[in-house]
Design an enzyme around this catalytic site. Structure first.
Site, PDB file in Angstrom:
ATOM      1  N   GLN A  77       0.907  -1.299   0.046  1.00 43.31           N
ATOM      2  CA  GLN A  77      -0.043  -0.112  -0.014  1.00 43.31           C
ATOM      3  C   GLN A  77       0.954   1.134   0.145  1.00 43.31           C
ATOM      4  OE1 GLN A  77      -3.031   0.660  -0.515  1.00 43.31           O
ATOM      5  NE2 GLN A  77      -3.533  -1.449  -1.001  1.00 43.31           N
ATOM      6  N   SER A  78       2.000   1.217  -0.743  1.00 44.06           N
ATOM      7  CA  SER A  78       2.838   2.464  -0.961  1.00 44.06           C
ATOM      8  C   SER A  78       2.209   3.686  -1.540  1.00 44.06           C
ATOM      9  CB  SER A  78       4.123   2.124  -1.569  1.00 44.06           C
ATOM     10  OG  SER A  78       4.914   2.973  -1.968  1.00 44.06           O
TER      11      SER A  78
END
Length: 338
Positions: A77-78
């Site tokens: 989930q960067s």
């Protein structure tokens, strides 16, 4: 010297607004005035965020050097990879993203929604990797660069958070230059600045910018890495390098890096009860969204500091909102009963 010597490619709307968080301030007792610097709405590229500001100083090198592929890395989930993917699409470049398994969070939708979904929508080559969380240059990142080079591509490396790039801290020196101008317009100076830190270049850039006027110790970094020793060392290294680049005469030391480590638990990317409470309180009082990985923890830290009178009464505090709300949908289980 300063920032003027460095090329900058415009990716943001311009100076980000500073907004008053009056209802949150009142809810916390009204002893401290809270304001927010809105990096979360700084660009029209896939919801923007702090990495867009940093990339403005990296992208000229990619363009001038004739690179054809932007390569970056982060967790599943960067925010970083989502913003790099959006910039690549905007510039007509290819994009390869290494998404490592940094967070011990089990949800069947975690690698399908939120930031990673947006990266896929803008046509990035998203590659999942089982490696766990750490900061620094990662083997999977090096391997991707080597593979692309062997295939005849010319990949431009953008490390996690832009933080290992020599110019990674410049964008947030520019952020502080904006703050100085906005302080003149507001008619006062902020007593404290609160910002999240993990890979370190946002925090480091703000330290350097504030050091230009001797105010670097007014900056509080809220750790969200849960590896604070590594983070502090990296922040100092980036700050010292950035200071040299812009010609700061003062030598920065460990005492200039003020990191509060109380809110990162239980691990990177996993919110605690206080994180969720902070996200809800900020949302309910201001309509401002923060995420469980980064800004929820820095907001948690800010709320704790104010509630416990750790910031002097009458202070004006500037919260640097770095973005990250697109990750919220990956953590929907935390909010299903609200």
């Amino acid at each position: 010297m300063g920032l003027e010597q460095f090329k900058k490619y415009p990716l943001t709307f311009g100076p980000t607004p500073i907004t008053s968080m009056k209802r949150l301030s009142k809810t916390l007792g009204g002893k401290v005035e809270i304001f927010a610097k809105r990096e979360d709405c700084n660009s029209g590229l896939a919801f923007g965020g702090n990495k867009i500001r940093k990339l403005e100083y990296l992208i000229p090198e990619a363009i001038d050097g004739g690179y054809d592929t932007l390569v970056s890395i982060g967790g599943i989930q960067s925010n970083q990879t989502r913003q790099v993917a959006a910039v690549a699409a905007h510039l007509g470049l290819d994009c390869v993203l290494i998404q490592e398994d940094w967070v011990d969070y089990k949800d069947t939708m975690y690698d399908r929604v939120g930031n990673i979904e947006l990266s896929r929508i803008v046509n990035a080559d998203v590659r999942l990797d089982s490696s766990k969380f750490d900061i620094g240059i990662r083997p999977s990142f090096k391997n991707a660069l080597e593979e692309l080079t062997k295939k005849g591509k010319k990949p431009f490396p953008i490390p996690a958070g832009c933080s290992e790039h020599p110019y990674g801290g410049l964008g947030f020196v520019g952020c502080v230059e904006e703050i100085y101008e906005q302080e003149k317009q507001l008619g006062f100076k902020f007593d404290k600045i609160v910002v999240c830190t993990v890979t370190g270049s946002s925090f480091a850039g703000i330290i350097v910018g504030m050091a230009l006027t001797g105010r670097q110790k007014d900056v509080i970094g809220i750790d969200a890495s849960a590896t604070p020793e590594k983070t502090k060392a990296q922040v100092l290294r980036i700050a010292q390098n950035t200071a040299k680049l812009i010609g700061l005469e003062k030598e920065l030391t460990e005492s200039d890096v003020n990191i509060d480590t109380r809110f990162a638990h239980p691990a990177y990317g996993i919110p605690n009860e206080g994180t969720i409470e902070a996200i809800k309180l900020c949302g309910a009082t201001e309509g401002v969204l923060t995420d469980p990985v980064y800004e929820g923890k820095s907001m948690q830290g800010l709320i704790h500091l104010v509630r416990n009178n750790e910031i002097a009464e009458g202070s004006k505090v500037l919260y640097i909102h770095l973005g990250g709300a697109p990750a919220l949908s990956a953590y929907s289980a935390y909010f299903k009963n609200t």
